[in-house]
Write a protein that holds these residues in place. Sequence first.
Motif, PDB file in Angstrom:
ATOM      1  N   GLY A 171      -3.519  10.805   1.848  1.00 26.99           N
ATOM      2  CA  GLY A 171      -3.844   9.388   1.893  1.00 26.99           C
ATOM      3  C   GLY A 171      -2.736   8.556   1.273  1.00 26.99           C
ATOM      4  N   MET A 172      -3.079   7.329   0.938  1.00 23.91           N
ATOM      5  CA  MET A 172      -2.079   6.399   0.417  1.00 23.91           C
ATOM      6  C   MET A 172      -2.599   5.667  -0.809  1.00 23.91           C
ATOM      7  SD  MET A 172      -0.228   3.118   2.206  1.00 23.91           S
ATOM      8  CE  MET A 172       1.022   2.237   1.230  1.00 23.91           C
ATOM      9  N   THR A 173      -1.700   5.482  -1.774  1.00 24.53           N
ATOM     10  CA  THR A 173      -1.901   4.497  -2.827  1.00 24.53           C
ATOM     11  C   THR A 173      -1.187   3.228  -2.386  1.00 24.53           C
ATOM     12  OG1 THR A 173      -2.074   6.072  -4.651  1.00 24.53           O
ATOM     13  CG2 THR A 173      -1.370   3.851  -5.208  1.00 24.53           C
ATOM     14  N   PHE A 174      -1.934   2.157  -2.260  1.00 20.94           N
ATOM     15  CA  PHE A 174      -1.386   0.879  -1.804  1.00 20.94           C
ATOM     16  C   PHE A 174      -1.127   0.025  -3.036  1.00 20.94           C
ATOM     17  CE2 PHE A 174      -1.348  -3.398  -0.223  1.00 20.94           C
ATOM     18  CZ  PHE A 174      -0.884  -3.334   1.087  1.00 20.94           C
ATOM     19  N   ALA A 189       1.135  -5.500   5.439  1.00 20.84           N
ATOM     20  CA  ALA A 189       1.026  -4.075   5.123  1.00 20.84           C
ATOM     21  C   ALA A 189      -0.431  -3.666   4.943  1.00 20.84           C
ATOM     22  CB  ALA A 189       1.835  -3.761   3.866  1.00 20.84           C
ATOM     23  N   ALA A 190      -1.221  -4.500   4.276  1.00 26.73           N
ATOM     24  CA  ALA A 190      -2.632  -4.189   4.046  1.00 26.73           C
ATOM     25  C   ALA A 190      -3.378  -4.055   5.372  1.00 26.73           C
ATOM     26  CB  ALA A 190      -3.274  -5.257   3.173  1.00 26.73           C
ATOM     27  N   ALA A 191      -3.122  -4.972   6.285  1.00 28.72           N
ATOM     28  CA  ALA A 191      -3.804  -4.918   7.580  1.00 28.72           C
ATOM     29  C   ALA A 191      -3.415  -3.667   8.365  1.00 28.72           C
ATOM     30  CB  ALA A 191      -3.473  -6.171   8.384  1.00 28.72           C
ATOM     31  N   ALA A 194      -4.646  -0.161   6.004  1.00 32.41           N
ATOM     32  CA  ALA A 194      -5.981  -0.056   5.399  1.00 32.41           C
ATOM     33  C   ALA A 194      -6.707   1.256   5.718  1.00 32.41           C
ATOM     34  CB  ALA A 194      -6.838  -1.251   5.818  1.00 32.41           C
ATOM     35  N   PRO A 195      -6.641   1.788   6.942  1.00 32.35           N
ATOM     36  CA  PRO A 195      -7.386   3.020   7.225  1.00 32.35           C
ATOM     37  C   PRO A 195      -6.938   4.223   6.404  1.00 32.35           C
ATOM     38  CG  PRO A 195      -6.774   1.915   9.267  1.00 32.35           C
ATOM     39  CD  PRO A 195      -6.015   1.242   8.169  1.00 32.35           C
ATOM     40  N   HIS A 196      -5.747   4.149   5.813  1.00 27.47           N
ATOM     41  CA  HIS A 196      -5.196   5.292   5.085  1.00 27.47           C
ATOM     42  C   HIS A 196      -5.269   5.128   3.566  1.00 27.47           C
ATOM     43  CE1 HIS A 196      -3.668   6.277   9.039  1.00 27.47           C
ATOM     44  NE2 HIS A 196      -3.061   5.105   9.081  1.00 27.47           N
ATOM     45  N   VAL A 197      -5.728   3.974   3.104  1.00 33.54           N
ATOM     46  CA  VAL A 197      -5.675   3.658   1.672  1.00 33.54           C
ATOM     47  C   VAL A 197      -6.855   4.281   0.941  1.00 33.54           C
ATOM     48  CG1 VAL A 197      -5.759   1.780  -0.014  1.00 33.54           C
ATOM     49  CG2 VAL A 197      -4.343   1.555   2.047  1.00 33.54           C
ATOM     50  N   ALA A 229      -9.378  -8.006   0.166  1.00 36.33           N
ATOM     51  CA  ALA A 229     -10.324  -8.275   1.245  1.00 36.33           C
ATOM     52  C   ALA A 229      -9.983  -7.479   2.512  1.00 36.33           C
ATOM     53  CB  ALA A 229     -10.353  -9.763   1.560  1.00 36.33           C
ATOM     54  N   LEU A 230      -8.705  -7.140   2.679  1.00 34.08           N
ATOM     55  CA  LEU A 230      -8.277  -6.382   3.852  1.00 34.08           C
ATOM     56  C   LEU A 230      -8.377  -4.876   3.649  1.00 34.08           C
ATOM     57  CD1 LEU A 230      -5.086  -8.470   4.722  1.00 34.08           C
ATOM     58  CD2 LEU A 230      -7.139  -8.295   6.140  1.00 34.08           C
TER      59      LEU A 230
END
Length: 262
Positions: A171-174, A189-191, A194-197, A229-230
């Motif tokens: 996964g990812m740390t955003f 980037a958030a948009a 998001a599926p990987h965060v 929010a995203l």
Amino acid sequence: MAEVAIVASAFGAQSIWRDGHAAWSIPARRAGAQAFEVRRELMEDAAAVPEALLALGTALAREGLWRVWSTPDSLYDDAGALDETALRAAIAAGRALGARIVKLQLGGFAGEAHAARLVAVLEACGARTGDVGDGPRVVVENGQLEQGGRLAQFTGLFNALRDSGAAGVIGMTFDIGNWQWPGEPPLLAAAALAPHVEYIHCKAVAGEGARRFAAAPCDDDMTLRAALALLPTHVPRGIEFPFDPARLDADAAHYVEWLGAA
């Protein structure tokens, strides 16, 4: 309410170097945090051996804190090859600590995910891949440098893993603030990611150019609120900005509560 982790550096790097991570587990628990992020770069080599990490993990668990292991090492080396040595070392340290999450930098990913080898190392080391396994979950973080800090690298990585049949193995740390160092728009980037965060580092950024630094967000910080929010609302959020040392306990408690509800 989202779970909130306090990153050790929020208490001040010098404080962690002086006292060790375990000493700051009590203020973290007092502030209401659910987790504590241990930073490899803030400990001596002797503190990073398995026996010492086991003792540290026990001390943090005693305060009711689950653990994140963070290393400055990268998943991919400068040439774009999978750094199996760094990955194995990170997972071994995370397992000794009893960490739920093991976080590395992305590094020099250049298009080839080496998916088969990545999956093989994760499974051999007992890391959790998707819903498989009960070991630590490996995530990669966007850093402050051009290498490992570009949106295209992260979309490329997760697309390559998907195309190789290895979607969801990591996964990812955003890090909301870090995107600003290489000049990437955090909300774009958030948009996209998001599926990987699976973990979010929260901070505001003050200063300009190379003189940027992490800062506490204002209550009406629009970038941070819009990014949250995203991003997934069920994943833990980490405080990675410095608390005011003059009112450390009150500051930590305020931001744990605020970030959990933001």
